[in-house]
Design a protein around this motif. Structure first.
Motif, short mmCIF file in Angstrom:
data_model
loop_
_atom_site.label_atom_id
_atom_site.label_comp_id
_atom_site.label_asym_id
_atom_site.label_seq_id
_atom_site.Cartn_x
_atom_site.Cartn_y
_atom_site.Cartn_z
N PHE A 272 0.91 -1.20 0.06
CA PHE A 272 0.06 0.04 -0.01
C PHE A 272 0.72 1.34 0.01
N ARG A 273 0.27 2.45 -0.19
CA ARG A 273 0.98 3.62 -0.15
C ARG A 273 -0.04 4.73 0.47
N MET A 274 0.45 5.63 1.12
CA MET A 274 -0.29 6.81 1.66
C MET A 274 0.51 8.02 1.68
N SER A 275 -0.34 9.10 1.08
CA SER A 275 0.29 10.50 0.83
C SER A 275 0.62 11.10 2.45
N LYS A 276 1.14 12.00 2.35
CA LYS A 276 1.60 12.76 3.68
C LYS A 276 0.36 13.06 4.27
N GLU A 277 -0.76 13.62 3.55
CA GLU A 277 -2.02 14.14 4.21
C GLU A 277 -2.60 12.93 5.08
N GLU A 278 -2.55 11.70 4.19
CA GLU A 278 -3.40 10.74 4.86
C GLU A 278 -2.34 10.09 6.18
N MET A 279 -0.92 10.50 6.14
CA MET A 279 -0.40 9.61 7.12
C MET A 279 -0.08 10.92 8.47
N LYS A 280 -0.97 11.96 8.38
CA LYS A 280 -0.94 12.92 9.38
C LYS A 280 -1.50 12.36 10.55
N GLY A 281 -1.10 12.31 11.79
CA GLY A 281 -1.47 11.71 12.92
C GLY A 281 -1.33 10.32 13.22
N THR A 282 -0.52 9.88 12.09
CA THR A 282 -0.13 8.42 12.38
C THR A 282 1.23 8.29 12.90
N PHE A 283 1.91 7.22 13.05
CA PHE A 283 3.28 7.09 13.82
C PHE A 283 4.10 7.95 12.99
N ASN A 284 5.19 8.38 13.64
CA ASN A 284 6.56 9.23 13.55
C ASN A 284 7.50 8.25 12.67
N LEU A 285 7.50 8.01 11.46
CA LEU A 285 8.47 7.30 10.83
C LEU A 285 9.78 7.62 11.11
N GLN A 286 10.02 9.11 10.80
CA GLN A 286 11.39 9.49 10.80
C GLN A 286 11.90 9.23 12.20
N LYS A 287 11.29 9.54 13.17
CA LYS A 287 11.64 9.26 14.60
C LYS A 287 12.02 7.92 14.82
N LYS A 288 11.04 6.95 14.21
CA LYS A 288 11.39 5.47 14.56
C LYS A 288 12.72 5.23 13.99
N PHE A 289 12.99 5.68 12.63
CA PHE A 289 14.14 5.39 12.05
C PHE A 289 15.37 5.70 12.67
N TYR A 290 15.44 6.93 13.20
CA TYR A 290 16.71 7.50 13.77
C TYR A 290 16.72 6.60 15.38
#
Length: 561
Positions: A142-160
């Motif tokens: 699946f893919r989700m746009s930035k708008e759809e992902m607002k309010g979901t998990f923080n991918l950048q923080k989890k990556f670091y």
């Protein structure tokens, strides 16, 4: 992958040791080295009677951090017969790539990952299928746009956060595992701390769970929004066809809604979501707050919910299990105004109608408290974390848990001319007593025991502490690292402890069908060229595999019961 074999003549070392009822054999591989220092076993599966599959994750440090996998096949004597290294490489426009899960379906390895695509301006979730010729077949899930992902998990923080950690594979369906013991609703913290228990997107999570029949898997993303709380749920079958795409939401203006875990039905056509709900107004009252659990069944078309009311008890958390076409929820409970666990609760449901068929609250036994304290006492247990749940041939339930606690303390460093310096923090991990209990088919407790243990570290690598457990012939086996001498306590009791990572003995503790236990040393540290990561053991039938590491040297250990 380059390996230097130091002991070409030593492919294995075997011996048989018997101590009353603890027969086992051990086999060691020769020492070897990988290109990367830190690795951990994330999957082990039987290929046939002559060999097995082993997948190890590794962490790549340096200027360009990353991760990847050693995919290996061994014969029964731990001789490497086939190997393949898969590094999770991405072009520069694919950012924050995060591996979510690794599992097999029909003996084929699948690696699930997610990343942000700068060109597409969206988040992409991919399946990496490892083919027999070591080629990789990629399928977009699946893919989700930035708008759809607002309010979901923080991918950048989890990556670091992952950069400094070696990835371990968890397909249990637990949501927000890091916060489950305190922030996500254990004891009275949510009552006392209110909204501090949920801190927006940073407390959210993404999890993957595979059903027991390996015919389907689910990906769930926690949505932490101001006006509603929810999960975005995808379910895929073994052919990677999407069979459920559902956004489950709950209005949270008047209450806190905390997701606990998600499971996929054995048929693969439904998911079961367990959550804990608090009423904010009642939570503020001095006598405590009213809360309940919600068990929700979700399929492609319908949604069905059942309320679990703990009544006068406080249940920190519940976990869901499937067995014989029935749905079982297990947890630990205490009195509503207490913060210490005093027993085990049990709920059994019809998976189709969610009708509650059985419920039971079992106080820990006198024997349990005597094991722990050496006397009858009202003192109970804090910080219990489920480790394993097994069902034997009589449909009895054997569960074990551990007194696990993670504590982070903040401090300030010294600055120039005595000024306050940058804030630092230290984290300590405690892995203490083991709780083991046996329930019958209707949830009544048959017995409960406590195994005294004290282990702690401030090292982020906790792989050498805690334990791995398995059940064979109605006996439960615990593999732990301990001191040379087992500490003697009052009233003929003992306590297991540790010295340090490179100075530990590998022991097995066995608890039989009626709750009696014995222990036996498997390997003395003087016999080991490397210490073994005892909490990351992989189980195939009656065999447990451990990876050992000291500096660059590594070794595999096979223990056969």
């Amino acid at each position: 992958m380059k390996k230097n074999i130091f002991c070409l003549f030593l492919y294995f070392l075997s011996s048989f040791i018997y101590s009353q009822n603890i027969p086992f054999s051990i086999t060691k591989s020769g020492l070897f080295q990988d290109d990367y220092k830190e690795t951990a076993i994330v999957l082990a599966e039987k290929i046939d009677d002559n060999g097995f599959l082993l997948v190890r994750s590794y962490k790549k440090g340096g200027i360009s951090p990353g991760e990847g996998f050693y995919i290996e096949q061994y014969d029964t004597n731990l001789k490497l017969t086939k190997e393949f290294e898969y590094e999770m490489k991405h072009p520069n426009y694919q950012k924050y790539n995060l591996v979510l899960s690794l599992f097999t379906i029909e003996k084929t390895i699948h690696i699930i990952e997610i990343y942000y695509d700068l060109n597409l301006k969206c988040f992409v979730c991919l399946d990496n299928k490892v083919l027999n010729n070591n080629a990789i077949e990629k399928t977009e899930l699946f893919r989700m746009s930035k708008e759809e992902m607002k309010g979901t998990f923080n991918l950048q923080k989890k990556f670091y956060a992952r950069v400094d950690e070696i990835w371990i594979n968890d397909n249990s369906g637990t949501i927000n595992a890091e916060d489950s013991n305190i922030k996500r609703g254990t004891f009275l913290d949510v009552f006392l701390k209110g909204d501090l228990a949920k801190d927006g997107g940073d407390a959210s999570d993404i999890t993957v769970v595979v059903n027991d029949t390996k015919t389907a898997f689910a990906i769930a993303m926690d949505l932490n929004q101001k006006s509603s709380d929810g999960l975005r749920i995808y379910v895929f079958n073994s052919k990677l066809e999407k069979i459920i795409d559902n956004t489950f939401t709950k209005e949270i203006k008047d209450r806190n809604y905390i997701f606990q875990n998600i499971q996929v039905s054995n048929s693969g056509d439904a998911v079961y979501l367990l959550a804990k709900s608090y009423d904010k107004d009642l939570r503020k009252k001095k006598e405590g707050g009213k809360y309940f659990f919600e068990l929700t069944k979700i399929d492609a078309k319908n949604q069905l919910t059942q309320i679990i009311d703990p009544e006068q008890n406080f249940v920190g958390s519940l976990k869901t299990f499937f067995h014989n076409d029935e749905l079982v929820c297990l947890g630990f409970y205490s009195e509503l105004t207490d913060y210490r666990y005093k027993g085990i609760c049990f709920f059994k449901f019809d998976p189709n109608s969610l009708e509650l068929k059985k419920s039971k609250y079992n106080l820990f036994t006198e024997q349990f408290f005597f094991d722990k304290y050496g006397k009858n006492t009202e003192i109970a247990v804090k910080f219990l974390t489920f480790r394993k749940v097994f069902f034997n041939n009589n449909n009895e339930i054997i569960l074990n848990a551990e007194e696990y606690d993670k504590t982070t303390r903040a401090g300030a460093g010294a600055g120039i001319n005595g000024a306050m310096g940058p804030i630092s923090s230290s984290t300590s991990y405690s892995f203490d007593d083991i709780v083991i209990a046996k329930l019958n088919y209707d949830g009544s407790m048959l017995w409960a025991r406590n195994i005294n243990k004290k282990q702690s570290t401030t090292d982020d690598d906790t792989s050498y502490l805690s334990y791995t457990s398995t059940v064979r012939n109605d006996k439960t086996y615990f593999f732990i690292n301990t001191k040379d001498k087992i500490k003697k306590l009052k009233n003929d009791r003992i306590e297991f402890g540790q010295i340090r990572k490179n100075k530990s003995n590998l022991n097995v503790i066995v608890v039989n069908a009626v709750g009696d236990f014995d222990y036996q040393e498997i390997l003395d540290d003087e016999q080991n060229e490397v210490p073994f990561m005892v909490s990351k053991g992989a189980i195939i039938d009656n065999t447990i595999y451990f990876l050992g590491r000291k500096g660059k040297d590594k070794q595999l250990l096979k223990v056969t019961l």
